[in-house]
Design a protein around this motif. Structure first.
Motif, PDB file in Angstrom:
ATOM      1  N   PRO A   4       0.826  -1.214   0.000  1.00 41.78           N
ATOM      2  CA  PRO A   4       0.000   0.000   0.000  1.00 41.78           C
ATOM      3  C   PRO A   4       0.864   1.270   0.000  1.00 41.78           C
ATOM      4  O   PRO A   4       2.049   1.200   0.239  1.00 41.78           O
ATOM      5  CB  PRO A   4      -0.771  -0.129   1.311  1.00 41.78           C
ATOM      6  N   HIS A   5       0.212   2.418  -0.249  1.00 40.74           N
ATOM      7  CA  HIS A   5       0.935   3.703  -0.174  1.00 40.74           C
ATOM      8  C   HIS A   5       1.463   3.928   1.234  1.00 40.74           C
ATOM      9  O   HIS A   5       0.911   3.431   2.215  1.00 40.74           O
ATOM     10  CB  HIS A   5      -0.006   4.844  -0.553  1.00 40.74           C
ATOM     11  N   LEU A   6       2.532   4.720   1.323  1.00 40.19           N
ATOM     12  CA  LEU A   6       3.163   4.959   2.623  1.00 40.19           C
ATOM     13  C   LEU A   6       2.399   6.025   3.407  1.00 40.19           C
ATOM     14  O   LEU A   6       1.935   7.009   2.822  1.00 40.19           O
ATOM     15  CB  LEU A   6       4.607   5.423   2.424  1.00 40.19           C
ATOM     16  N   THR A   7       2.298   5.794   4.724  1.00 38.50           N
ATOM     17  CA  THR A   7       1.657   6.811   5.569  1.00 38.50           C
ATOM     18  C   THR A   7       2.622   7.990   5.753  1.00 38.50           C
ATOM     19  O   THR A   7       3.825   7.876   5.503  1.00 38.50           O
ATOM     20  CB  THR A   7       1.348   6.238   6.963  1.00 38.50           C
ATOM     21  N   ASP A  23      10.845  -0.863  -1.204  1.00 41.59           N
ATOM     22  CA  ASP A  23      10.840  -1.011  -2.665  1.00 41.59           C
ATOM     23  C   ASP A  23       9.675  -0.250  -3.294  1.00 41.59           C
ATOM     24  O   ASP A  23       9.765   0.233  -4.413  1.00 41.59           O
ATOM     25  CB  ASP A  23      10.722  -2.505  -3.046  1.00 41.59           C
ATOM     26  N   HIS A  24       8.590  -0.146  -2.515  1.00 37.99           N
ATOM     27  CA  HIS A  24       7.383   0.500  -3.013  1.00 37.99           C
ATOM     28  C   HIS A  24       7.676   1.870  -3.636  1.00 37.99           C
ATOM     29  O   HIS A  24       7.089   2.241  -4.659  1.00 37.99           O
ATOM     30  CB  HIS A  24       6.386   0.649  -1.851  1.00 37.99           C
ATOM     31  N   VAL A  25       8.584   2.622  -3.016  1.00 41.25           N
ATOM     32  CA  VAL A  25       8.837   4.002  -3.453  1.00 41.25           C
ATOM     33  C   VAL A  25       9.333   4.048  -4.893  1.00 41.25           C
ATOM     34  O   VAL A  25       8.920   4.908  -5.684  1.00 41.25           O
ATOM     35  CB  VAL A  25       9.851   4.688  -2.502  1.00 41.25           C
ATOM     36  N   GLY A  27       8.612   2.117  -7.290  1.00 40.16           N
ATOM     37  CA  GLY A  27       7.585   1.806  -8.287  1.00 40.16           C
ATOM     38  C   GLY A  27       6.362   2.697  -8.199  1.00 40.16           C
ATOM     39  O   GLY A  27       5.419   2.531  -8.973  1.00 40.16           O
ATOM     40  N   CYS A  28       6.349   3.641  -7.230  1.00 37.72           N
ATOM     41  CA  CYS A  28       5.139   4.463  -7.038  1.00 37.72           C
ATOM     42  C   CYS A  28       5.481   5.945  -7.139  1.00 37.72           C
ATOM     43  O   CYS A  28       6.010   6.529  -6.191  1.00 37.72           O
ATOM     44  CB  CYS A  28       4.509   4.154  -5.668  1.00 37.72           C
ATOM     45  N   PRO A  29       5.181   6.577  -8.256  1.00 39.69           N
ATOM     46  CA  PRO A  29       5.490   7.998  -8.434  1.00 39.69           C
ATOM     47  C   PRO A  29       4.811   8.863  -7.374  1.00 39.69           C
ATOM     48  O   PRO A  29       5.362   9.880  -6.956  1.00 39.69           O
ATOM     49  CB  PRO A  29       4.937   8.325  -9.826  1.00 39.69           C
ATOM     50  N   ASP A  30       3.641   8.433  -6.924  1.00 43.15           N
ATOM     51  CA  ASP A  30       2.912   9.204  -5.918  1.00 43.15           C
ATOM     52  C   ASP A  30       3.716   9.301  -4.617  1.00 43.15           C
ATOM     53  O   ASP A  30       3.992  10.393  -4.116  1.00 43.15           O
ATOM     54  CB  ASP A  30       1.549   8.524  -5.682  1.00 43.15           C
ATOM     55  N   CYS A  31       4.112   8.131  -4.079  1.00 41.14           N
ATOM     56  CA  CYS A  31       4.860   8.129  -2.810  1.00 41.14           C
ATOM     57  C   CYS A  31       6.233   8.765  -2.995  1.00 41.14           C
ATOM     58  O   CYS A  31       6.712   9.474  -2.096  1.00 41.14           O
ATOM     59  CB  CYS A  31       4.989   6.708  -2.270  1.00 41.14           C
ATOM     60  N   ALA A  32       6.895   8.509  -4.145  1.00 42.55           N
ATOM     61  CA  ALA A  32       8.205   9.122  -4.389  1.00 42.55           C
ATOM     62  C   ALA A  32       8.071  10.636  -4.374  1.00 42.55           C
ATOM     63  O   ALA A  32       8.909  11.348  -3.799  1.00 42.55           O
ATOM     64  CB  ALA A  32       8.774   8.638  -5.719  1.00 42.55           C
TER      65      ALA A  32
HETATM   66 ZN    ZN Z   1       2.591   4.649  -3.110  1.00 39.10          ZN
END
Ligand code: ZN
Lengths: 228, 205
Positions: A4-7, A23-25, A27-32
């Motif tokens: 899931p997205h990071l809090t 690793d999520h960051v 692959g996720c432009p939103d969280c990055a």
């Molecule tokens: Zn995310």
């Protein structure tokens, strides 16, 4: 994209290195993007200028030094010569007090001799107790050889005090002086390998406590008959 | 920088004393904080000077950002080390000397802020968030003014926890110990502090 997205809390933990970057960051432009935004603000906070004067530490010390309370006792690491001189002065006093016991007021002379001895003994116990307390908690092996030297000096004094006390007919300190002498002897010669065991024994044995009791009684000049 | 692993605390190296007995200073520099504290306990107040040299700058940094005033920060440095000297018997070598001194410093800061609240007319100028004059205000001053205004909106505990983490690089357990709160409370204080700072600063910098 993994997980899931990071809090917000997680992002703060990542920024401060309390958590690794997941690793999520990657692959996720939103969280990055959210992490970059947080970094921008907090990095700017770091730029906050400080009026940190280059000689701040020196200035602080110059202002502080005269305000420090005077030390209540002598430095522990007395040079051996100073201990010997103090002891010699004490013994001389005891000697003259002893000679005065031939005068018509022997009780007063004995009182004086007693008082000088008790005062010196009180200081000896205090110095020994400080040494043993430090040794019991010292974790830095670099300091041990210094403590061995101090112990050797106090051992020398301890023998003289025991002798003097015996000559003055004052046997009440003997048990404590005997035990202290044993510990100081061990300490003066303990190799590094035995240091930890010695520290534990000092902490566990009642020696420190007994010395403090005697010091308190000597200081308050109260009844010393209760046994030591 | 996506990695963002902040270490903080940039002045942990032992400073060279710039005066005094050079030979003795070399000896002291090799001594751990614990060994110096032991000597102070044994009555050697000279050893205390080296603890002041090592830690006064970090105490000042914390105090200045807590109070926003240079002269208050200087006073807090004095009070902190005076208290430390008087309480040196209570310092146990099990925890880092820096944690112990931060605890005393944080208490001194809180005392100062409480006293100041009792006489609010004496708010130092640095904490008053004034509109920056367009020309003569340097960028550095603008950052300082904006940031001190934002820091002033945090509670004392949030501000102290944030400063210890952000500028001094303390671990969460050190912060908890320094402020006398649990690690969870320390972490939550930092979270709340960052949230409030972002609310105020995002878009302004
Ligand atoms: Zn995310």
């Amino acid at each position: 994209m993994t997980g899931p997205h990071l809090t917000e809390e997680r992002l703060v933990e990542i920024y401060y290195g309390m958590e690794p970057v997941p690793d999520h960051v990657a692959g996720c432009p939103d969280c990055a993007g959210r992490l970059r935004k947080l970094e921008t603000v907090l990095d700017r906070v770091t730029e906050d200028p400080l009026p940190l004067r280059p000689n701040l530490a020196d200035e602080a010390w110059s202002r502080l030094e005269p305000r420090l309370p005077r030390p209540r006792r002598q430095p522990l690491l007395w040079p051996r010569a100073a201990i010997a001189a103090a002891l010699a002065a004490m013994l001389t006093l005891v000697f003259f007090a002893g000679r005065r016991s031939a005068t018509p007021t022997p009780d007063a002379a004995i009182d004086l001799r007693q008082q000088v001895l008790l005062l010196a003994l009180g200081q000896h116990f205090e110095r020994s107790r400080i040494l043993l307390t430090e040794v019991a908690h010292e974790q830095d092996p670099a300091t041990w050889s210094g403590y061995r030297r101090v112990a050797a000096g106090l051992l020398e004094s301890n023998r003289l005090y025991r002798q003097t006390a015996a000559e003055a007919g004052d046997a009440m300190f003997n048990p404590l002086l005997d035990d202290l002498e044993r510990t100081l002897l061990e300490l003066a010669h303990a190799p590094d390998s035995e240091w930890l065991g010695l520290q534990r024994r000092i902490r566990e044995e009642a020696l420190l406590f007994r010395m403090r009791i005697v010091e308190t009684r000597l200081a308050s000049n109260s009844d010393l008959e209760g046994g030591l | 920088m996506i990695e963002g692993h902040r270490v903080g605390g940039t002045e942990n190296a032992l400073p060279m004393p710039n005066r005094g007995d050079a030979q003795q200073s070399k000896v002291w520099m090799a001594e751990t904080d614990q060994a110096l504290a032991s000597r102070v306990r044994a009555g050697d107040s000279g050893a205390f000077r080296h603890l002041v040299e090592r830690h006064s700058r970090s105490v000042f940094r914390l105090a200045f950002r807590m109070t926003g005033s240079e002269s208050d920060a200087d006073d807090i440095v004095q009070d902190t080390f005076l208290r430390a000297f008087r309480q040196i018997e209570t310092y146990e070598a099990r925890s880092a000397f820096s944690t112990w001194i931060y605890r005393i410093a944080a208490n001194c800061c809180l005392d100062m802020l409480r006293a100041r609240r009792r006489r609010p007319q004496e708010l130092p100028e640095a904490l008053v968030c004034e509109a920056p004059g367009p020309d003569r205000m340097a960028l550095a001053t603008e950052v300082r003014t904006t940031l001190s205004g934002a820091l002033a909106t945090l509670s004392d505990q949030e501000r102290a926890a944030f400063l210890l983490r952000h500028f001094e690089g303390c671990s969460i357990s050190q912060i908890g110990e320094s402020l006398g709160i649990s690690e969870t409370a320390a972490k939550n204080s930092i979270f709340r502090a960052v949230k409030k700072l972002r609310d105020q600063l995002e878009g302004r910098f």
